[in-house]
Design a protein around this motif. Structure first.
Motif, PDB file in Angstrom:
ATOM      1  N   GLN A  47       0.829  -1.200   0.000  1.00 61.78           N
ATOM      2  CA  GLN A  47       0.000   0.000   0.000  1.00 61.78           C
ATOM      3  C   GLN A  47       0.869   1.259   0.000  1.00 61.78           C
ATOM      4  O   GLN A  47       0.568   2.230  -0.693  1.00 61.78           O
ATOM      5  CB  GLN A  47      -0.940   0.006   1.198  1.00 61.78           C
ATOM      6  N   ALA A  48       1.973   1.237   0.750  1.00 60.20           N
ATOM      7  CA  ALA A  48       2.882   2.384   0.762  1.00 60.20           C
ATOM      8  C   ALA A  48       3.501   2.602  -0.621  1.00 60.20           C
ATOM      9  O   ALA A  48       3.691   3.749  -1.047  1.00 60.20           O
ATOM     10  CB  ALA A  48       3.970   2.176   1.815  1.00 60.20           C
ATOM     11  N   ILE A  49       3.796   1.499  -1.325  1.00 59.72           N
ATOM     12  CA  ILE A  49       4.324   1.608  -2.692  1.00 59.72           C
ATOM     13  C   ILE A  49       3.296   2.305  -3.577  1.00 59.72           C
ATOM     14  O   ILE A  49       3.640   3.186  -4.373  1.00 59.72           O
ATOM     15  CB  ILE A  49       4.677   0.214  -3.259  1.00 59.72           C
ATOM     16  N   TRP A  50       2.047   1.917  -3.435  1.00 61.64           N
ATOM     17  CA  TRP A  50       0.988   2.505  -4.246  1.00 61.64           C
ATOM     18  C   TRP A  50       0.894   4.014  -4.003  1.00 61.64           C
ATOM     19  O   TRP A  50       0.820   4.798  -4.941  1.00 61.64           O
ATOM     20  CB  TRP A  50      -0.343   1.820  -3.935  1.00 61.64           C
ATOM     21  N   THR A  55      12.594  -2.675   3.487  1.00 60.74           N
ATOM     22  CA  THR A  55      13.743  -2.573   4.396  1.00 60.74           C
ATOM     23  C   THR A  55      13.458  -1.565   5.502  1.00 60.74           C
ATOM     24  O   THR A  55      13.719  -1.831   6.680  1.00 60.74           O
ATOM     25  CB  THR A  55      15.005  -2.166   3.605  1.00 60.74           C
ATOM     26  N   ASP A  56      12.900  -0.422   5.136  1.00 59.44           N
ATOM     27  CA  ASP A  56      12.541   0.581   6.137  1.00 59.44           C
ATOM     28  C   ASP A  56      11.511   0.029   7.122  1.00 59.44           C
ATOM     29  O   ASP A  56      11.611   0.248   8.336  1.00 59.44           O
ATOM     30  CB  ASP A  56      11.971   1.838   5.477  1.00 59.44           C
ATOM     31  N   HIS A  57      10.524  -0.695   6.600  1.00 59.69           N
ATOM     32  CA  HIS A  57       9.495  -1.288   7.458  1.00 59.69           C
ATOM     33  C   HIS A  57      10.130  -2.280   8.441  1.00 59.69           C
ATOM     34  O   HIS A  57       9.783  -2.295   9.625  1.00 59.69           O
ATOM     35  CB  HIS A  57       8.435  -1.979   6.603  1.00 59.69           C
ATOM     36  N   GLY A  58      11.041  -3.110   7.947  1.00 53.76           N
ATOM     37  CA  GLY A  58      11.720  -4.072   8.809  1.00 53.76           C
ATOM     38  C   GLY A  58      12.543  -3.402   9.893  1.00 53.76           C
ATOM     39  O   GLY A  58      12.548  -3.835  11.048  1.00 53.76           O
ATOM     40  N   ARG A  59      13.245  -2.327   9.529  1.00 54.28           N
ATOM     41  CA  ARG A  59      14.034  -1.587  10.523  1.00 54.28           C
ATOM     42  C   ARG A  59      13.132  -0.976  11.587  1.00 54.28           C
ATOM     43  O   ARG A  59      13.449  -0.999  12.778  1.00 54.28           O
ATOM     44  CB  ARG A  59      14.839  -0.497   9.837  1.00 54.28           C
TER      45      ARG A  59
END
Length: 166
Positions: free
Chosen positions: A38-41, A69-73
């Motif tokens: 959704q963030a990509i969209w 990667t940002d979400h994982g961090r």
């Protein structure tokens, strides 16, 4: 909507299954892959046409990789903050020596949490870190509430042992 945004949105629709698999590989069993898609969209729809994108597919995959990667961090940071809060409380002021010992204690607990066996790890994560009720976890995983209780109890016991250095 700009030309770049239209092209990226259309490509996202076509490439969604592959992008979802990519994000899931990066995040593991996080369950946040749909949030990243959704963030990509949202990002794709906001791209202006000031500069041409030579390879929209590569752009989309790079965007997916970066956002995952940002979400994982962020997930890791939140887990550490949560663990620190539960381990030591919000009002304690620690000396440098106590901070080093606390950091060592935290690393032992985090390592123990990573090595919990399945399904204990998943049940513990859903219940204690994501805030799902035991009944909701049981329903989602198609097990009894007693099974969930037993797995949470086992996880807490292992984490307590790790915290105490056993």
């Amino acid at each position: 909507m700009t030309t770049n945004a239209s092209a990226l949105t259309e490509m996202l629709i076509r490439e969604r299954p592959a992008l979802l698999r990519l994000v899931q590989r990066i995040l593991g069993n996080d369950g946040g892959a749909e949030d990243v898609i959704q963030a990509i969209w949202f990002k794709a729809r906001g791209v202006d046409s000031c500069q041409a994108i030579d390879n929209p597919r590569a752009y989309l995959y790079r965007l997916a990789t970066n956002l995952a990667t940002d979400h994982g961090r962020e997930r890791t940071r939140r887990a550490r903050l949560l663990a620190e809060h539960y381990l030591w409380g919000p009002d304690e002021v620690l000396s440098t020596e106590e901070q080093a010992m606390a950091q060592d204690e935290l690393q032992r607990v985090l390592a123990a949490a990573e090595h919990l066996p399945e399904p204990t790890r998943t049940i513990f994560r859903l219940n204690r870190l994501q805030g799902m009720t035991q009944a909701d976890v049981a329903k989602r995983l198609k097990v009894s509430v007693t099974t969930v209780e037993n797995h949470v109890r086992a996880a807490l016991q292992r984490l307590a042992w790790a915290r105490n250095g056993r």
